[in-house]
Enzyme design. Structure first.
Site, PDB file in Angstrom:
ATOM      1  N   HIS A  13      50.371  38.097  33.361  1.00 24.02           N
ATOM      2  CA  HIS A  13      51.504  38.490  32.619  1.00 24.02           C
ATOM      3  C   HIS A  13      51.830  39.768  32.648  1.00 24.02           C
ATOM      4  O   HIS A  13      53.107  40.107  32.809  1.00 24.02           O
ATOM      5  CB  HIS A  13      51.391  37.856  31.393  1.00 24.02           C
ATOM      6  CG  HIS A  13      51.168  36.170  31.331  1.00 24.02           C
ATOM      7  ND1 HIS A  13      52.261  35.427  31.240  1.00 24.02           N
ATOM      8  CD2 HIS A  13      50.179  35.276  31.491  1.00 24.02           C
ATOM      9  CE1 HIS A  13      52.159  34.192  31.130  1.00 24.02           C
ATOM     10  NE2 HIS A  13      50.798  33.989  31.271  1.00 24.02           N
ATOM     11  N   SER A  45      47.119  30.599  33.809  1.00 24.12           N
ATOM     12  CA  SER A  45      46.327  29.555  33.150  1.00 24.12           C
ATOM     13  C   SER A  45      46.647  28.925  31.900  1.00 24.12           C
ATOM     14  O   SER A  45      46.307  27.772  31.696  1.00 24.12           O
ATOM     15  CB  SER A  45      45.046  30.657  32.603  1.00 24.12           C
ATOM     16  OG  SER A  45      44.316  30.990  33.757  1.00 24.12           O
ATOM     17  N   CYS A  46      47.849  29.469  31.229  1.00 25.72           N
ATOM     18  CA  CYS A  46      48.415  28.745  30.050  1.00 25.72           C
ATOM     19  C   CYS A  46      48.857  27.422  30.522  1.00 25.72           C
ATOM     20  O   CYS A  46      48.847  26.557  29.926  1.00 25.72           O
ATOM     21  CB  CYS A  46      49.706  29.517  29.498  1.00 25.72           C
ATOM     22  SG  CYS A  46      49.302  31.374  29.501  1.00 25.72           S
ATOM     23  N   ARG A 307      52.988  40.508  27.565  1.00 30.41           N
ATOM     24  CA  ARG A 307      54.327  40.897  28.148  1.00 30.41           C
ATOM     25  C   ARG A 307      55.228  41.641  27.252  1.00 30.41           C
ATOM     26  O   ARG A 307      56.050  42.324  27.538  1.00 30.41           O
ATOM     27  CB  ARG A 307      55.270  39.276  28.071  1.00 30.41           C
ATOM     28  CG  ARG A 307      54.783  38.436  29.240  1.00 30.41           C
ATOM     29  CD  ARG A 307      55.590  37.405  29.543  1.00 30.41           C
ATOM     30  NE  ARG A 307      55.198  36.781  30.975  1.00 30.41           N
ATOM     31  CZ  ARG A 307      55.283  36.950  32.223  1.00 30.41           C
ATOM     32  NH1 ARG A 307      56.375  37.935  32.358  1.00 30.41           N
ATOM     33  NH2 ARG A 307      54.614  36.256  32.886  1.00 30.41           N
TER      34      ARG A 307
HETATM   35  P1  FAD Z   1      44.737  38.335  32.884  1.00 30.13           P
HETATM   36  O1  FAD Z   1      45.650  37.139  32.714  1.00 30.13           O
HETATM   37  O2  FAD Z   1      43.537  38.455  32.489  1.00 30.13           O
HETATM   38  O3  FAD Z   1      44.837  38.938  34.652  1.00 30.13           O
HETATM   39  C1  FAD Z   1      44.347  40.137  34.976  1.00 30.13           C
HETATM   40  C2  FAD Z   1      44.548  40.188  36.507  1.00 30.13           C
HETATM   41  O4  FAD Z   1      44.129  41.346  36.755  1.00 30.13           O
HETATM   42  C3  FAD Z   1      43.563  39.075  37.116  1.00 30.13           C
HETATM   43  O5  FAD Z   1      44.435  38.363  38.128  1.00 30.13           O
HETATM   44  C4  FAD Z   1      42.693  39.839  37.920  1.00 30.13           C
HETATM   45  O6  FAD Z   1      42.262  39.340  39.034  1.00 30.13           O
HETATM   46  C5  FAD Z   1      43.374  41.273  38.124  1.00 30.13           C
HETATM   47  N1  FAD Z   1      42.193  42.238  37.973  1.00 30.13           N
HETATM   48  C6  FAD Z   1      41.229  42.482  37.321  1.00 30.13           C
HETATM   49  N2  FAD Z   1      40.625  43.740  37.722  1.00 30.13           N
HETATM   50  C7  FAD Z   1      41.173  44.157  38.739  1.00 30.13           C
HETATM   51  C8  FAD Z   1      41.092  45.498  39.512  1.00 30.13           C
HETATM   52  N3  FAD Z   1      40.128  46.299  39.303  1.00 30.13           N
HETATM   53  N4  FAD Z   1      41.860  45.684  40.485  1.00 30.13           N
HETATM   54  C9  FAD Z   1      43.090  44.468  40.747  1.00 30.13           C
HETATM   55  N5  FAD Z   1      43.030  43.701  39.945  1.00 30.13           N
HETATM   56  C10 FAD Z   1      42.413  43.378  38.916  1.00 30.13           C
HETATM   57  N6  FAD Z   1      48.264  32.595  26.209  1.00 30.13           N
HETATM   58  C11 FAD Z   1      49.594  32.204  25.666  1.00 30.13           C
HETATM   59  O7  FAD Z   1      50.203  33.159  25.160  1.00 30.13           O
HETATM   60  N7  FAD Z   1      49.943  30.792  25.283  1.00 30.13           N
HETATM   61  C12 FAD Z   1      49.322  30.067  26.021  1.00 30.13           C
HETATM   62  O8  FAD Z   1      49.592  28.638  26.075  1.00 30.13           O
HETATM   63  C13 FAD Z   1      47.942  30.361  26.909  1.00 30.13           C
HETATM   64  N8  FAD Z   1      47.057  29.389  27.272  1.00 30.13           N
HETATM   65  C14 FAD Z   1      45.930  29.762  27.886  1.00 30.13           C
HETATM   66  C15 FAD Z   1      45.105  28.929  28.547  1.00 30.13           C
HETATM   67  C16 FAD Z   1      44.183  29.099  29.120  1.00 30.13           C
HETATM   68  C17 FAD Z   1      42.924  28.205  29.910  1.00 30.13           C
HETATM   69  C18 FAD Z   1      43.620  30.593  29.423  1.00 30.13           C
HETATM   70  C19 FAD Z   1      42.486  30.904  30.002  1.00 30.13           C
HETATM   71  C20 FAD Z   1      44.364  31.490  28.852  1.00 30.13           C
HETATM   72  C21 FAD Z   1      45.665  31.073  28.067  1.00 30.13           C
HETATM   73  N9  FAD Z   1      46.365  32.194  27.561  1.00 30.13           N
HETATM   74  C22 FAD Z   1      47.625  31.793  26.938  1.00 30.13           C
HETATM   75  C23 FAD Z   1      46.167  33.367  27.626  1.00 30.13           C
HETATM   76  C24 FAD Z   1      46.670  34.399  28.650  1.00 30.13           C
HETATM   77  O9  FAD Z   1      46.549  33.602  29.894  1.00 30.13           O
HETATM   78  C25 FAD Z   1      46.395  35.673  28.641  1.00 30.13           C
HETATM   79  O10 FAD Z   1      46.468  36.314  27.447  1.00 30.13           O
HETATM   80  C26 FAD Z   1      47.145  36.444  29.826  1.00 30.13           C
HETATM   81  O11 FAD Z   1      46.987  35.883  30.936  1.00 30.13           O
HETATM   82  C27 FAD Z   1      46.862  38.014  29.900  1.00 30.13           C
HETATM   83  O12 FAD Z   1      47.625  38.552  30.838  1.00 30.13           O
HETATM   84  P2  FAD Z   1      47.030  40.092  31.308  1.00 30.13           P
HETATM   85  O13 FAD Z   1      48.059  40.650  32.162  1.00 30.13           O
HETATM   86  O14 FAD Z   1      46.343  40.744  30.428  1.00 30.13           O
HETATM   87  O15 FAD Z   1      45.644  39.598  32.318  1.00 30.13           O
END
Ligand code: FAD
Length: 459
Positions: A13, A45-46, A307
């Site tokens: 996200h 994953s959401c 976001r």
């Molecule tokens: P993440 O989604 O954790 O992704 C991080 C990415 O960075 C990953 O793809 C990983 O591979 C990559 N990465 C990590 N380290 C490195 C590196 N060193 N080099 C390159 N790439 C790297 N939130 C909601 O608001 N509503 C919902 O309904 C909801 N439902 C969910 C259901 C489930 C089953 C889960 C697991 C989560 C849910 N969430 C929901 C939470 C939401 O998915 C997360 O808050 C959101 O994905 C966070 O985004 P992010 O960009 O911080 O990182």
């Protein structure tokens, strides 16, 4: 003129929103490079539960974006590329291409970290056994789906009764499995809702046939090759499959020694979402975020947060001193638990206590529409809980629960918290009345009037 080079780490996200925002603000004037360690771009994953419950049939549709979503010549997205080192002096990152096992150095002018979290694997005896799963990302989604469809898997235990655990429990139950849901605290969803509402949901889970085990102190996984049982202080629960949904850990090991992390590994940022390093920003689950009602930073792992933070960071990316600090978030979530739906925002008793915020709460239950409308016509009962500052009456949290889909009213509570409204504001807020939907006063008006100790609305 050389274009500014913006590097983004993580294709979820936060990373997705960063690209969108960069393109909409700066068009082709910036060179955007995103590195994603995994193969798959960009699983949502959401939406996993929808796929597990067959409401979305193709797992490859459950995503934020695709590699080919951004054909612009200034956008470069690399999957299977793990960023392994950050050199703040040179303003470079070292990136390992996992397919070719090669490392390369890339220069940045601005670096946005959105490396997120990974789910916790409980460090218990037997943790290495087969069929102990996690629930995040594409690979786990496809593995879980295979188990859902496997008739040999009959007994499933889900560890962690937060919203991810509930989603897993419901999906397995609907697939005909015998489900045990365990949590270390005294009630399911206890970090989202207060007891009045979790009592309703706990009973409902039990009515549906879920074996709910609270205060569960798990001491081991038992089995030879495959897990066969979960051992708690009180019993041994036979299982064919375990889903662990018990918290997360930040993907920040690679930043140790360069970026300032707290003792648990969350990236520390200031009010502009800048890290301790110049031109290095961090957003999303890997950081602690500023909570408006708590007036403090706390972990709020939600896509909505990642976001909003990414949008803010990009909007101020090229200002010497950002014109305004990040405004913070409320932290809002919604979930269906079988026949019930709830939405919760801001603080509750559990999170307020953790944040050291003094809140009072008020619980209100009523039918959604005038009493003369029969229940069979859709006049369902709903519950509203409001958390507020006992002196100023500022609304600091709230939740709404019903078998009717009232989740949109959860967004009204969220807005009230974000705008720092009081109970008095909410008690007189001018919402519509139409008996097909609502009462002479809307549920939220009545809940706020009740919290203020006013006379009940008698018909
Ligand atoms: P993440 O989604 O954790 O992704 C991080 C990415 O960075 C990953 O793809 C990983 O591979 C990559 N990465 C990590 N380290 C490195 C590196 N060193 N080099 C390159 N790439 C790297 N939130 C909601 O608001 N509503 C919902 O309904 C909801 N439902 C969910 C259901 C489930 C089953 C889960 C697991 C989560 C849910 N969430 C929901 C939470 C939401 O998915 C997360 O808050 C959101 O994905 C966070 O985004 P992010 O960009 O911080 O990182």
């Amino acid at each position: 003129m050389n274009k500014s080079k913006v590097i983004i780490v993580g294709a979820s996200h936060g990373g997705h929103q960063s690209i969108l925002e960069l393109l909409s603000r700066y068009g082709e004037d910036v060179e955007i490079t995103l590195f994603e360690a995994g193969d798959y771009v960009s699983f949502m994953s959401c939406g996993m539960e929808l796929y597990l419950k067959d409401q979305v049939t193709n797992v490859r549709d459950v995503r934020n974006f695709r590699l080919e979503s951004f054909p612009q010549p200034n956008v470069h997205i690399y999957n299977n590329h793990e960023v392994i080192e950050l050199n703040a002096d040179k303003k470079t990152v070292i990136v390992k291409s996992t397919a070719e096992n090669k490392e390369k150095e890339y220069k940045y002018d601005k670096l946005i970290l959105s490396s997120g979290v990974k789910p916790n694997s409980l460090p218990l005896p037997g943790a290495e056994l087969e069929n102990i799963f996690l629930m995040r990302g594409y690979n786990w989604a496809t593995k879980i789906k295979a188990k859902l469809e496997n008739p040999e898997v009959k007994k499933v235990a889900v560890i962690g009764a937060g919203y991810i655990g509930i989603e897993a429990a419901e999906a397995f139950h609907k697939a005909g499995k015998e489900v045990t849901l365990l949590d270390i605290i005294d009630r399911p969803l206890g970090t989202y809702l207060d007891k009045e509402m979790t009592d309703i949901l706990e009973n409902h889970l039990k009515e549906k046939g879920i074996n709910v085990v609270t205060n569960a102190k798990i001491s081991a996984f038992v089995g030879d090759v495959n897990v066969k049982a979960i051992k708690t202080e009180k019993e041994e629960i036979p299982v064919d499959l375990v889903i662990q949904a018990a918290g997360v850990k930040a993907n920040t090991e690679w930043l140790k020694g360069s970026v300032d992390l707290d003792e648990r590994g969350w990236i520390r940022t200031n009010e502009y979402l800048q890290t301790n390093l110049p031109d290095v920003y961090a957003v999303g689950d890997a950081t602690l975020t500023y909570s408006i009602p708590a007036r403090a930073k706390m972990p709020i792992a939600l896509a909505t947060v990642a976001r909003r933070e990414a949008r803010y960071v990009v909007q101020h990316l090229f200002e010497k001193i950002p014109s305004s600090p990040f405004g913070g978030v409320v932290g809002s979530s919604a979930l269906s638990v079988f026949d019930y739906h709830f939405a919760a925002s801001g603080l509750n008793s559990f999170t307020a206590e953790k944040a050291g915020v003094n809140v009072h709460s008020s619980y209100y239950e009523d039918t959604l529409r005038p009493k003369y409308v029969p229940e069979q016509q859709g006049n369902k009962k709903a519950s509203v809980q409001l958390f507020f500052d006992p002196i100023t009456h500022q609304v600091l949290g709230g939740a709404i629960l019903s078998t009717y889909d009232i989740t949109a009213q959860g967004n009204v509570i969220a807005l009230a918290i974000q705008q720092e409204l009081t109970l008095e504001d909410l008690a007189s807020a001018d919402f519509f009345f139409q008996p097909g939907f609502d009462r002479q006063w809307s549920m939220l008006n009545l809940a706020a009037q009740h919290a203020l100790g006013e006379e009940p609305f008698v018909e």
